[in-house]
Each structure stands twice: as C-alpha cells, then as structure tokens.
Design a protein around this motif. Sequence first.
Motif, PDB file in Angstrom:
ATOM      1  N   VAL A   9       0.844  -1.194   0.000  1.00  0.00           N
ATOM      2  CA  VAL A   9       0.000   0.000   0.000  1.00  0.00           C
ATOM      3  C   VAL A   9       0.881   1.246   0.000  1.00  0.00           C
ATOM      4  N   GLY A  10       1.938   1.233   0.794  1.00  0.00           N
ATOM      5  CA  GLY A  10       2.868   2.364   0.824  1.00  0.00           C
ATOM      6  C   GLY A  10       3.475   2.643  -0.543  1.00  0.00           C
ATOM      7  N   ARG A  11       3.889   1.582  -1.215  1.00  0.00           N
ATOM      8  CA  ARG A  11       4.458   1.753  -2.565  1.00  0.00           C
ATOM      9  C   ARG A  11       3.419   2.297  -3.537  1.00  0.00           C
ATOM     10  N   LYS A  12       2.183   1.853  -3.405  1.00  0.00           N
ATOM     11  CA  LYS A  12       1.124   2.353  -4.292  1.00  0.00           C
ATOM     12  C   LYS A  12       0.942   3.854  -4.103  1.00  0.00           C
ATOM     13  N   PHE A  13       0.885   4.300  -2.846  1.00  0.00           N
ATOM     14  CA  PHE A  13       0.742   5.740  -2.598  1.00  0.00           C
ATOM     15  C   PHE A  13       1.932   6.511  -3.160  1.00  0.00           C
ATOM     16  N   GLN A  14       3.121   5.955  -3.041  1.00  0.00           N
ATOM     17  CA  GLN A  14       4.311   6.627  -3.564  1.00  0.00           C
ATOM     18  C   GLN A  14       4.300   6.723  -5.087  1.00  0.00           C
ATOM     19  N   SER A  15       3.520   5.871  -5.736  1.00  0.00           N
ATOM     20  CA  SER A  15       3.466   5.876  -7.208  1.00  0.00           C
ATOM     21  C   SER A  15       2.588   7.002  -7.768  1.00  0.00           C
ATOM     22  N   LEU A  48      -4.271  -3.998  -0.537  1.00  0.00           N
ATOM     23  CA  LEU A  48      -4.460  -3.691  -1.956  1.00  0.00           C
ATOM     24  C   LEU A  48      -5.447  -4.688  -2.532  1.00  0.00           C
ATOM     25  N   LYS A  49      -6.458  -4.197  -3.234  1.00  0.00           N
ATOM     26  CA  LYS A  49      -7.378  -5.036  -3.996  1.00  0.00           C
ATOM     27  C   LYS A  49      -7.445  -4.433  -5.385  1.00  0.00           C
ATOM     28  N   TRP A  50      -7.288  -5.264  -6.391  1.00  0.00           N
ATOM     29  CA  TRP A  50      -7.266  -4.802  -7.773  1.00  0.00           C
ATOM     30  C   TRP A  50      -6.218  -3.702  -7.958  1.00  0.00           C
ATOM     31  N   THR A  62     -16.192  -3.121   1.171  1.00  0.00           N
ATOM     32  CA  THR A  62     -14.879  -2.561   0.865  1.00  0.00           C
ATOM     33  C   THR A  62     -14.975  -1.185   0.216  1.00  0.00           C
ATOM     34  N   ILE A  63     -14.092  -0.303   0.650  1.00  0.00           N
ATOM     35  CA  ILE A  63     -13.898   1.014   0.035  1.00  0.00           C
ATOM     36  C   ILE A  63     -12.516   0.973  -0.615  1.00  0.00           C
ATOM     37  N   ARG A  64     -12.424   1.414  -1.871  1.00  0.00           N
ATOM     38  CA  ARG A  64     -11.146   1.534  -2.555  1.00  0.00           C
ATOM     39  C   ARG A  64     -10.949   2.990  -2.956  1.00  0.00           C
ATOM     40  N   ILE A  65      -9.702   3.420  -3.005  1.00  0.00           N
ATOM     41  CA  ILE A  65      -9.394   4.774  -3.477  1.00  0.00           C
ATOM     42  C   ILE A  65      -8.316   4.660  -4.546  1.00  0.00           C
ATOM     43  N   ASN A  66      -8.397   5.546  -5.550  1.00  0.00           N
ATOM     44  CA  ASN A  66      -7.412   5.446  -6.625  1.00  0.00           C
ATOM     45  C   ASN A  66      -7.438   6.677  -7.513  1.00  0.00           C
ATOM     46  N   TRP A  67      -6.376   6.811  -8.285  1.00  0.00           N
ATOM     47  CA  TRP A  67      -6.211   7.814  -9.332  1.00  0.00           C
ATOM     48  C   TRP A  67      -5.801   7.061 -10.577  1.00  0.00           C
ATOM     49  N   LYS A  68      -6.256   7.528 -11.726  1.00  0.00           N
ATOM     50  CA  LYS A  68      -5.894   6.893 -12.992  1.00  0.00           C
ATOM     51  C   LYS A  68      -5.323   7.940 -13.940  1.00  0.00           C
ATOM     52  N   ALA A  69      -4.237   7.596 -14.591  1.00  0.00           N
ATOM     53  CA  ALA A  69      -3.568   8.519 -15.508  1.00  0.00           C
ATOM     54  C   ALA A  69      -4.488   8.976 -16.632  1.00  0.00           C
ATOM     55  N   ALA A  70      -5.475   8.180 -16.978  1.00  0.00           N
ATOM     56  CA  ALA A  70      -6.406   8.552 -18.049  1.00  0.00           C
ATOM     57  C   ALA A  70      -7.252   9.770 -17.668  1.00  0.00           C
ATOM     58  N   SER A  71      -7.441  10.005 -16.378  1.00  0.00           N
ATOM     59  CA  SER A  71      -8.159  11.186 -15.867  1.00  0.00           C
ATOM     60  C   SER A  71      -7.251  11.875 -14.858  1.00  0.00           C
ATOM     61  N   PRO A  72      -6.217  12.564 -15.332  1.00  0.00           N
ATOM     62  CA  PRO A  72      -5.152  13.041 -14.439  1.00  0.00           C
ATOM     63  C   PRO A  72      -5.582  14.076 -13.400  1.00  0.00           C
ATOM     64  N   HIS A  73      -6.709  14.719 -13.610  1.00  0.00           N
ATOM     65  CA  HIS A  73      -7.148  15.749 -12.668  1.00  0.00           C
ATOM     66  C   HIS A  73      -8.282  15.260 -11.772  1.00  0.00           C
ATOM     67  N   GLN A  74      -8.513  13.959 -11.766  1.00  0.00           N
ATOM     68  CA  GLN A  74      -9.557  13.377 -10.926  1.00  0.00           C
ATOM     69  C   GLN A  74      -9.009  12.186 -10.158  1.00  0.00           C
ATOM     70  N   TYR A  75      -9.647  11.908  -9.026  1.00  0.00           N
ATOM     71  CA  TYR A  75      -9.384  10.692  -8.275  1.00  0.00           C
ATOM     72  C   TYR A  75     -10.731  10.260  -7.713  1.00  0.00           C
ATOM     73  N   ALA A  76     -10.787   9.062  -7.140  1.00  0.00           N
ATOM     74  CA  ALA A  76     -12.102   8.543  -6.766  1.00  0.00           C
ATOM     75  C   ALA A  76     -12.051   7.674  -5.521  1.00  0.00           C
ATOM     76  N   MET A  77     -13.230   7.549  -4.917  1.00  0.00           N
ATOM     77  CA  MET A  77     -13.477   6.597  -3.848  1.00  0.00           C
ATOM     78  C   MET A  77     -14.503   5.626  -4.418  1.00  0.00           C
ATOM     79  N   TYR A  78     -14.126   4.340  -4.461  1.00  0.00           N
ATOM     80  CA  TYR A  78     -14.946   3.313  -5.094  1.00  0.00           C
ATOM     81  C   TYR A  78     -15.651   2.446  -4.059  1.00  0.00           C
ATOM     82  N   PHE A  79     -16.848   2.005  -4.428  1.00  0.00           N
ATOM     83  CA  PHE A  79     -17.684   1.168  -3.571  1.00  0.00           C
ATOM     84  C   PHE A  79     -18.161  -0.025  -4.388  1.00  0.00           C
ATOM     85  N   HIS A  80     -18.555  -1.083  -3.712  1.00  0.00           N
ATOM     86  CA  HIS A  80     -19.043  -2.280  -4.398  1.00  0.00           C
ATOM     87  C   HIS A  80     -20.287  -1.907  -5.196  1.00  0.00           C
TER      88      HIS A  80
END
Length: 139
Positions: A9-15, A48-50, A62-80
Amino acid sequence: MSDIKNPQVGRKFQSYPNNIQEELLLLRQLIFETAAETEAIGQVEETLKWGEPSYLADGGSTIRINWKAASPHQYAMYFHCKTRLVETFRECYRDKFNFEGNRAILFDAGQVIPIAALKHCIAMSLMYHKVKHLPMLGA
C-alpha cells in the motif's frame, strides 16, 4: 505515510503524482477517522485489492481509493457496485458530490471536500452489512 503498515500500500501511494498522493492520503485519513469515531465500525483493514488501496471493516463493504492517468485531474473513492451505497449517497448528497454510475464518488484535484458528508458515506460503507436492511441504509 509513515503510518502505512502494509508495504504494498505504501508503494502504491508513492506511485501517485505528489498532488494526488496528498488528496488520496486525506481520503485514507478520513476512512480511519470515521472508523475511530463510529463505535459500530471497529478495526479497519488496509490492503491492496485490484491494485488499489482498499479498506474493510467487519460487517462492512470494501472502500477503494485510486487515481488513474487517463483522468489526471480526478481521483475517486470506489464502492461495491452491487450494493445500494452509491444510490443512497446520490439521494443524500447529489448537490455535494459527483458520481460515476453506481460505483464511485469522483473528486477533482484541489476540490474542497465536504468532510462531514463524506464521512457519513464512509460510515455507511464500513457498516453496510449491518444497515443494508434499513431504508436508505439508515441515513
């Protein structure tokens, strides 16, 4: 980030880009704060999941959080997506958040987050299996 115990998880945040990393770390902090402030939630597991930082408590969804390079100015909180969570969030907070289908709350980089509303959404998710039988998940 020194309080992240799972090295993956730490490495993911650093990415993440620095500005997005700060925003996602705020979401992470709000998840743990909400759990600590809500007696019915209990301990939250971080993993880490997915490939995304993920958070789960007993009796929750489960709650997931992420950013995707395809939408560089957005990030999200994901739910089932098979739960009523985002549907309920939309009903309660349609004027406060942007949603992606039945699976996410979207945030724009630099956006001021309505903290109380987001913590309410987080609490409903981390207690989902305890409240799913209630109208509007007990909101």
